[in-house]
Design a protein around this motif. Structure first.
Motif, PDB file in Angstrom:
ATOM      1  N   THR A 164      32.933  40.313 -13.953  1.00  9.91           N
ATOM      2  CA  THR A 164      31.978  41.043 -13.122  1.00  9.91           C
ATOM      3  C   THR A 164      32.269  40.762 -11.661  1.00  9.91           C
ATOM      4  OG1 THR A 164      30.384  39.213 -13.241  1.00  9.91           O
ATOM      5  CG2 THR A 164      30.178  40.976 -14.890  1.00  9.91           C
ATOM      6  N   VAL A 165      31.674  41.573 -10.794  1.00  7.82           N
ATOM      7  CA  VAL A 165      31.884  41.453  -9.350  1.00  7.82           C
ATOM      8  C   VAL A 165      30.518  41.406  -8.675  1.00  7.82           C
ATOM      9  CG1 VAL A 165      32.873  42.542  -7.299  1.00  7.82           C
ATOM     10  CG2 VAL A 165      34.055  42.724  -9.502  1.00  7.82           C
ATOM     11  N   ARG A 166      30.312  40.431  -7.769  1.00  4.33           N
ATOM     12  CA  ARG A 166      29.037  40.323  -7.049  1.00  4.33           C
ATOM     13  C   ARG A 166      29.257  39.626  -5.708  1.00  4.33           C
ATOM     14  NH1 ARG A 166      25.671  35.592 -10.271  1.00  4.33           N
ATOM     15  NH2 ARG A 166      27.443  34.232 -10.749  1.00  4.33           N
ATOM     16  N   PRO A 167      28.328  39.794  -4.768  1.00  2.00           N
ATOM     17  CA  PRO A 167      28.488  39.168  -3.452  1.00  2.00           C
ATOM     18  C   PRO A 167      28.427  37.640  -3.540  1.00  2.00           C
ATOM     19  CG  PRO A 167      26.888  40.959  -3.362  1.00  2.00           C
ATOM     20  CD  PRO A 167      27.152  40.691  -4.810  1.00  2.00           C
ATOM     21  N   VAL A 168      29.282  37.000  -2.757  1.00  2.00           N
ATOM     22  CA  VAL A 168      29.285  35.540  -2.642  1.00  2.00           C
ATOM     23  C   VAL A 168      29.480  35.167  -1.183  1.00  2.00           C
ATOM     24  CG1 VAL A 168      30.145  35.091  -4.982  1.00  2.00           C
ATOM     25  CG2 VAL A 168      31.770  35.423  -3.120  1.00  2.00           C
ATOM     26  N   CYS A 169      28.929  34.028  -0.815  1.00  2.00           N
ATOM     27  CA  CYS A 169      29.106  33.502   0.532  1.00  2.00           C
ATOM     28  C   CYS A 169      28.887  32.000   0.481  1.00  2.00           C
ATOM     29  CB  CYS A 169      28.134  34.159   1.522  1.00  2.00           C
ATOM     30  SG  CYS A 169      26.392  33.854   1.141  1.00  2.00           S
ATOM     31  N   TRP A 202      28.547  48.598  -4.778  1.00  2.00           N
ATOM     32  CA  TRP A 202      27.529  47.555  -4.981  1.00  2.00           C
ATOM     33  C   TRP A 202      26.217  47.928  -4.294  1.00  2.00           C
ATOM     34  CZ3 TRP A 202      24.280  44.274  -2.436  1.00  2.00           C
ATOM     35  CH2 TRP A 202      23.686  43.279  -3.221  1.00  2.00           C
ATOM     36  N   PHE A 203      26.287  48.475  -3.079  1.00  2.00           N
ATOM     37  CA  PHE A 203      25.060  48.877  -2.375  1.00  2.00           C
ATOM     38  C   PHE A 203      24.292  49.927  -3.185  1.00  2.00           C
ATOM     39  CE2 PHE A 203      26.157  46.240   0.982  1.00  2.00           C
ATOM     40  CZ  PHE A 203      25.284  46.341   2.056  1.00  2.00           C
ATOM     41  N   GLY A 233      31.703  35.298   6.369  1.00  2.00           N
ATOM     42  CA  GLY A 233      31.041  36.510   5.936  1.00  2.00           C
ATOM     43  C   GLY A 233      30.742  36.472   4.448  1.00  2.00           C
ATOM     44  N   VAL A 234      30.426  37.632   3.904  1.00  2.00           N
ATOM     45  CA  VAL A 234      30.090  37.782   2.489  1.00  2.00           C
ATOM     46  C   VAL A 234      31.201  38.586   1.823  1.00  2.00           C
ATOM     47  CG1 VAL A 234      28.372  38.551   0.812  1.00  2.00           C
ATOM     48  CG2 VAL A 234      27.640  37.800   3.094  1.00  2.00           C
ATOM     49  N   ALA A 235      31.671  38.112   0.677  1.00  2.00           N
ATOM     50  CA  ALA A 235      32.739  38.790  -0.051  1.00  2.00           C
ATOM     51  C   ALA A 235      32.230  39.274  -1.394  1.00  2.00           C
ATOM     52  CB  ALA A 235      33.913  37.830  -0.261  1.00  2.00           C
ATOM     53  N   LEU A 236      32.862  40.312  -1.913  1.00  2.00           N
ATOM     54  CA  LEU A 236      32.632  40.700  -3.295  1.00  2.00           C
ATOM     55  C   LEU A 236      33.573  39.866  -4.156  1.00  2.00           C
ATOM     56  CD1 LEU A 236      32.204  44.576  -3.162  1.00  2.00           C
ATOM     57  CD2 LEU A 236      30.508  42.884  -3.893  1.00  2.00           C
ATOM     58  N   GLY A 237      32.984  38.944  -4.896  1.00  2.00           N
ATOM     59  CA  GLY A 237      33.785  37.989  -5.644  1.00  2.00           C
ATOM     60  C   GLY A 237      33.955  38.361  -7.102  1.00  2.00           C
ATOM     61  N   ILE A 257      22.751  40.655  -8.824  1.00  2.00           N
ATOM     62  CA  ILE A 257      23.149  42.039  -9.095  1.00  2.00           C
ATOM     63  C   ILE A 257      24.672  42.065  -9.121  1.00  2.00           C
ATOM     64  CG2 ILE A 257      23.099  44.442  -8.303  1.00  2.00           C
ATOM     65  CD1 ILE A 257      20.549  43.680  -6.702  1.00  2.00           C
ATOM     66  N   SER A 258      25.237  42.522 -10.213  1.00  2.00           N
ATOM     67  CA  SER A 258      26.696  42.519 -10.346  1.00  2.00           C
ATOM     68  C   SER A 258      27.193  43.849 -10.892  1.00  2.00           C
ATOM     69  CB  SER A 258      27.156  41.379 -11.258  1.00  2.00           C
ATOM     70  OG  SER A 258      26.611  41.529 -12.554  1.00  2.00           O
ATOM     71  N   LEU A 259      28.468  44.101 -10.666  1.00  2.00           N
ATOM     72  CA  LEU A 259      29.137  45.287 -11.183  1.00  2.00           C
ATOM     73  C   LEU A 259      30.097  44.867 -12.290  1.00  2.00           C
ATOM     74  CD1 LEU A 259      30.157  46.949  -7.787  1.00  2.00           C
ATOM     75  CD2 LEU A 259      28.166  47.532  -9.191  1.00  2.00           C
ATOM     76  N   GLU A 260      30.189  45.660 -13.341  1.00  2.00           N
ATOM     77  CA  GLU A 260      31.195  45.411 -14.366  1.00  2.00           C
ATOM     78  C   GLU A 260      32.556  45.855 -13.819  1.00  2.00           C
ATOM     79  OE1 GLU A 260      30.983  43.964 -17.313  1.00  2.00           O
ATOM     80  OE2 GLU A 260      28.822  43.558 -17.045  1.00  2.00           O
TER      81      GLU A 260
END
Length: 294
Positions: A164-169, A202-203, A233-237, A257-260
């Motif tokens: 999955t992909v989600r924001p990380v910082c 993601w938004f 900054g914030v990355a999509l991890g 909140i994550s994306l497959e």
């Protein structure tokens, strides 16, 4: 009378070379794991086959004849090259060249290298980190971890896993900007990469009304995540690549909140080339590692 075409057994030649090198049947027997009488018998049979004397025996003293010295010198070189070739053959079966993305090599495989070496001490693993799809034959690569929707038809493939992909910082960055809700990201620096799951996707998933603000594009996932660790900054991890950083507290995922991911990880190798036991061991180890993270 010995035949001019008679070929002596290789074992007799090895025993003779060892005896000549040591100047002793007893020492030769100890090196070869046979008795002194066994060495004597092999040498006598070799002398009979060749029709020449290789040693001169004077009581307990053993001397190599000039003919024996010439033969021993040539055999020593030939046997040395033979054993070297055997060792190379053994090593080549244990060498595995594995290709993967630089981000996967740096952020996922490298922290597990010690575990791999401890569990596979006989395998000489060589990692080639590259963003391009390697040419297995031309580049001398045995197998690869590919990140793609599906493997190419000309490859044997094993699906290792999805993510999955989600924001990380970094925790400091989250506290400094007070990032507690998706809309707070409008005042953050959004680090951009080239994976299919991007910030606009993601938004939308987060229910944000406006598209995301533009941000710097770094291209490589490893560089993007390192920038996030360094409070830039914030990355999509991608979950595979951020798991260790999150576990160590270097990164956090402030939103649930994550994306497959549309891509998966595949272990691939060329069709029609029987894999060595070492390649099969690498594949099994990787499959276990991916299973353990689920």
């Amino acid at each position: 009378m010995p035949s001019a075409h008679a070929r002596p057994p290789l074992r007799s030649l090895q025993v003779f070379e060892t005896a000549a090198r040591h100047g002793s049947f007893t020492a030769a027997g100890e090196e070869l794991g046979i008795t002194q009488s066994g060495v004597s018998r092999q040498v006598s049979d070799l002398e009979a086959t060749l029709g020449v004397a290789l040693f001169v025996r004077k009581g307990a003293r053993l001397t190599v004849t000039p003919t024996g010295e010439r033969l021993a010198g040539q055999l020593s070189d030939a046997l040395s090259r033979t054993w070297s070739a055997v060792a190379d053959a053994r090593r080549s079966d244990q060498v595995v060249t594995l290709s993967m993305l630089p981000s996967v090599a740096a952020r996922w495989f490298a922290p597990r290298l010690g575990t791999f070496l401890a569990e596979n001490p006989g395998i000489d693993l060589r990692i080639t980190a590259s963003r391009h799809l390697v040419d297995f034959a031309a580049e001398g690569v045995d197998a690869a971890i590919r990140y793609s929707p599906s493997p190419a038809h000309d490859l044997e493939a094993l699906k290792l896993g999805t993510e999955t992909v989600r924001p990380v910082c970094s925790p400091d960055y989250q506290r400094t900007l007070d990032l507690n809700a998706p809309d707070d990201l409008y005042r953050a620096t959004l680090l951009c990469g080239d994976i299919p799951e991007d910030w606009p996707a993601w938004f939308r998933a987060a229910g944000c009304e406006s598209p995301p603000p533009p941000g710097p594009r770094l291209g490589d996932d490893g560089a993007i995540l390192q920038a996030a660790v360094e409070r830039q900054g914030v990355a999509l991890g991608r979950s595979l690549l951020v798991a260790d950083d999150i576990a160590a507290g270097r990164l956090i995922a402030p939103f649930d909140i994550s994306l497959e991911a549309s891509h998966a990880y595949w272990f691939v190798q060329p069709k029609g080339i029987p894999p060595t036991l070492a390649i099969e061991s690498v594949k099994a180890w990787l499959a276990d590692q991916f299973t353990a993270r689920d």
